[in-house]
Motif scaffolding. Sequence first.
Motif, PDB file in Angstrom:
ATOM      1  N   THR A  31     -17.853  65.365  -9.187  1.00  0.00           N
ATOM      2  CA  THR A  31     -17.033  65.388 -10.462  1.00  0.00           C
ATOM      3  C   THR A  31     -16.927  63.811 -10.729  1.00  0.00           C
ATOM      4  OG1 THR A  31     -15.343  65.688  -9.079  1.00  0.00           O
ATOM      5  CG2 THR A  31     -15.732  67.499 -10.641  1.00  0.00           C
ATOM      6  N   GLY A  32     -16.650  63.047  -9.683  1.00  0.00           N
ATOM      7  CA  GLY A  32     -16.831  61.522  -9.983  1.00  0.00           C
ATOM      8  C   GLY A  32     -17.837  61.199 -10.768  1.00  0.00           C
ATOM      9  N   LEU A  35     -18.154  62.469 -14.268  1.00  0.00           N
ATOM     10  CA  LEU A  35     -17.283  61.648 -14.982  1.00  0.00           C
ATOM     11  C   LEU A  35     -17.677  60.302 -15.273  1.00  0.00           C
ATOM     12  CD1 LEU A  35     -13.888  62.762 -13.682  1.00  0.00           C
ATOM     13  CD2 LEU A  35     -14.581  63.270 -15.975  1.00  0.00           C
ATOM     14  N   ARG A  36     -18.154  59.435 -14.064  1.00  0.00           N
ATOM     15  CA  ARG A  36     -18.652  58.118 -14.421  1.00  0.00           C
ATOM     16  C   ARG A  36     -20.063  58.041 -15.470  1.00  0.00           C
ATOM     17  NH1 ARG A  36     -16.973  57.547  -9.403  1.00  0.00           N
ATOM     18  NH2 ARG A  36     -18.741  58.759  -8.535  1.00  0.00           N
ATOM     19  N   MET A  53      -9.300  56.934 -14.637  1.00  0.00           N
ATOM     20  CA  MET A  53     -10.282  56.637 -13.489  1.00  0.00           C
ATOM     21  C   MET A  53      -9.995  55.186 -13.314  1.00  0.00           C
ATOM     22  SD  MET A  53     -13.541  58.561 -14.854  1.00  0.00           S
ATOM     23  CE  MET A  53     -14.573  58.124 -13.285  1.00  0.00           C
ATOM     24  N   ASP A  57      -6.185  56.968 -10.910  1.00  0.00           N
ATOM     25  CA  ASP A  57      -5.385  58.198 -11.024  1.00  0.00           C
ATOM     26  C   ASP A  57      -6.335  59.421 -11.275  1.00  0.00           C
ATOM     27  OD1 ASP A  57      -2.813  56.985 -10.658  1.00  0.00           O
ATOM     28  OD2 ASP A  57      -2.933  56.565 -13.031  1.00  0.00           O
ATOM     29  N   LEU A  58      -5.691  60.780 -11.218  1.00  0.00           N
ATOM     30  CA  LEU A  58      -6.690  61.719 -11.325  1.00  0.00           C
ATOM     31  C   LEU A  58      -6.554  62.189 -12.929  1.00  0.00           C
ATOM     32  CD1 LEU A  58      -5.558  64.231  -8.576  1.00  0.00           C
ATOM     33  CD2 LEU A  58      -7.598  62.527  -8.653  1.00  0.00           C
ATOM     34  N   VAL A  59      -7.784  62.658 -13.293  1.00  0.00           N
ATOM     35  CA  VAL A  59      -7.884  63.170 -14.671  1.00  0.00           C
ATOM     36  C   VAL A  59      -7.178  64.567 -14.679  1.00  0.00           C
ATOM     37  CG1 VAL A  59      -9.926  61.749 -15.193  1.00  0.00           C
ATOM     38  CG2 VAL A  59     -10.148  64.364 -14.871  1.00  0.00           C
ATOM     39  N   ILE A  64     -11.035  68.928 -15.753  1.00  0.00           N
ATOM     40  CA  ILE A  64     -11.960  69.095 -14.372  1.00  0.00           C
ATOM     41  C   ILE A  64     -12.625  70.639 -14.488  1.00  0.00           C
ATOM     42  CG2 ILE A  64     -11.987  69.286 -11.980  1.00  0.00           C
ATOM     43  CD1 ILE A  64     -12.034  66.556 -13.091  1.00  0.00           C
ATOM     44  N   GLY A  85     -15.592  66.073  -4.176  1.00  0.00           N
ATOM     45  CA  GLY A  85     -14.551  65.453  -4.777  1.00  0.00           C
ATOM     46  C   GLY A  85     -14.063  66.407  -5.911  1.00  0.00           C
ATOM     47  N   ARG A  88      -9.245  68.842  -6.143  1.00  0.00           N
ATOM     48  CA  ARG A  88      -8.665  67.523  -5.833  1.00  0.00           C
ATOM     49  C   ARG A  88      -7.186  67.826  -5.917  1.00  0.00           C
ATOM     50  NH1 ARG A  88     -12.461  63.111  -6.331  1.00  0.00           N
ATOM     51  NH2 ARG A  88     -11.664  60.955  -6.336  1.00  0.00           N
ATOM     52  N   GLN A  92      -6.344  73.037  -8.927  1.00  0.00           N
ATOM     53  CA  GLN A  92      -7.858  73.044  -8.977  1.00  0.00           C
ATOM     54  C   GLN A  92      -8.297  74.223  -7.941  1.00  0.00           C
ATOM     55  OE1 GLN A  92      -9.910  69.232  -8.961  1.00  0.00           O
ATOM     56  NE2 GLN A  92      -8.593  68.439 -10.542  1.00  0.00           N
ATOM     57  N   ARG A 160     -17.753  49.613  -8.064  1.00  0.00           N
ATOM     58  CA  ARG A 160     -17.164  50.377  -8.946  1.00  0.00           C
ATOM     59  C   ARG A 160     -15.843  49.663  -9.539  1.00  0.00           C
ATOM     60  NH1 ARG A 160     -16.818  56.189  -6.239  1.00  0.00           N
ATOM     61  NH2 ARG A 160     -14.935  56.097  -7.065  1.00  0.00           N
ATOM     62  N   ARG A 171      -5.630  55.111  -5.202  1.00  0.00           N
ATOM     63  CA  ARG A 171      -6.268  56.279  -5.169  1.00  0.00           C
ATOM     64  C   ARG A 171      -5.958  56.703  -3.672  1.00  0.00           C
ATOM     65  NH1 ARG A 171     -11.975  54.125  -5.537  1.00  0.00           N
ATOM     66  NH2 ARG A 171     -12.778  56.218  -5.085  1.00  0.00           N
TER      67      ARG A 171
HETATM   68  P1  AMP Z   1     -14.635  59.831  -6.894  1.00  0.00           P
HETATM   69  O1  AMP Z   1     -16.121  59.321  -7.324  1.00  0.00           O
HETATM   70  O2  AMP Z   1     -14.779  61.306  -6.634  1.00  0.00           O
HETATM   71  O3  AMP Z   1     -13.839  59.044  -5.982  1.00  0.00           O
HETATM   72  O4  AMP Z   1     -13.959  60.050  -8.413  1.00  0.00           O
HETATM   73  C1  AMP Z   1     -13.596  59.012  -8.988  1.00  0.00           C
HETATM   74  C2  AMP Z   1     -12.516  59.078  -9.968  1.00  0.00           C
HETATM   75  O5  AMP Z   1     -12.842  60.411 -11.031  1.00  0.00           O
HETATM   76  C3  AMP Z   1     -11.236  59.667  -9.465  1.00  0.00           C
HETATM   77  O6  AMP Z   1     -10.471  58.557  -8.952  1.00  0.00           O
HETATM   78  C4  AMP Z   1     -10.672  60.317 -10.593  1.00  0.00           C
HETATM   79  O7  AMP Z   1      -9.810  59.423 -11.599  1.00  0.00           O
HETATM   80  C5  AMP Z   1     -11.652  61.097 -11.279  1.00  0.00           C
HETATM   81  N1  AMP Z   1     -11.934  62.363 -10.643  1.00  0.00           N
HETATM   82  C6  AMP Z   1     -13.129  62.981 -10.023  1.00  0.00           C
HETATM   83  N2  AMP Z   1     -12.791  64.053  -9.486  1.00  0.00           N
HETATM   84  C7  AMP Z   1     -11.760  64.545  -9.891  1.00  0.00           C
HETATM   85  C8  AMP Z   1     -11.133  65.780  -9.843  1.00  0.00           C
HETATM   86  N3  AMP Z   1     -11.519  66.989  -9.260  1.00  0.00           N
HETATM   87  N4  AMP Z   1      -9.792  65.785 -10.363  1.00  0.00           N
HETATM   88  C9  AMP Z   1      -9.188  64.977 -10.918  1.00  0.00           C
HETATM   89  N5  AMP Z   1     -10.096  63.754 -11.143  1.00  0.00           N
HETATM   90  C10 AMP Z   1     -10.985  63.500 -10.611  1.00  0.00           C
END
Ligand code: AMP
Length: 212
Positions: A31-32, A35-36, A53, A57-59, A64, A85, A88, A92, A160, A171
């Motif tokens: 998911t990261g 989102l990126r 992000m 913080d979490l979205v 998601i 990821g 989370r 979810q 990042r 985080r």
């Molecule tokens: P990651 O690459 O998995 O560390 O994700 C990077 C960022 O994306 C996280 O710090 C959150 O802001 C967002 N993110 C990724 N996956 C999730 C998820 N399952 N729920 C909420 N936010 C997420």
Amino acid sequence: MKLILLGAPGAGKGTVAKLLTKLDGSVQISTGDILRGAVAAGTELGKQAQAAMAAGDLVSDDLIMGIMGDRLKEDDCKAGYLLDGFPRTIPQAEALKVLLENMGEKLDFAVNISVPTEVILDRLTTRRTCEGCGEIYNVKSNPTKVEGVCDKCGGAVTQRADETEEAISNRLNVYNDQTAPLIGFYENEGMLLTVDATSSDAVIDAIKAKLG
Ligand code: AMP
């Protein structure tokens, strides 16, 4: 394989997922990364996710679940998937359970990759990621051949935006508060495999042993 990869940021979920995809054609769903990609492309989703992000913080769960509800129905998921990821948060995990039940699917298990905090901190501050293909490097243990250039795709390899000291510390707090409770959740479901490991090979071996 249909696995969830649990673990703190920097525990090695992405690296393990990439190695596992080579074993049986299962697809890595991060998911990261999704989102990126959306932030880089400037889509509506990216705009909604960007601020949370960057702060570490979490979205929102709704955002998601909207992404994953569609993603898990794509054709490539038929060969199996490694959820990196996601989930989370407990909401979810509960929503995923309902989603999979409705699809008539069952996960094999959730792997909790357990790594000491000092190792995680060192890894996150030295980690670099390819903006093109997502390949992960480390300035100390696994540098690119040419500084800042991906060995695989030639893309720019950078730190990042959420790997500043402040965002990393946030985080890790967010992980402890919102994500670590998933360990108990999957234990109650009888689906948990915990691997104490600092090497991805050890994690792969434990998964192979469990899958037989
Ligand atoms: P990651 O690459 O998995 O560390 O994700 C990077 C960022 O994306 C996280 O710090 C959150 O802001 C967002 N993110 C990724 N996956 C999730 C998820 N399952 N729920 C909420 N936010 C997420």
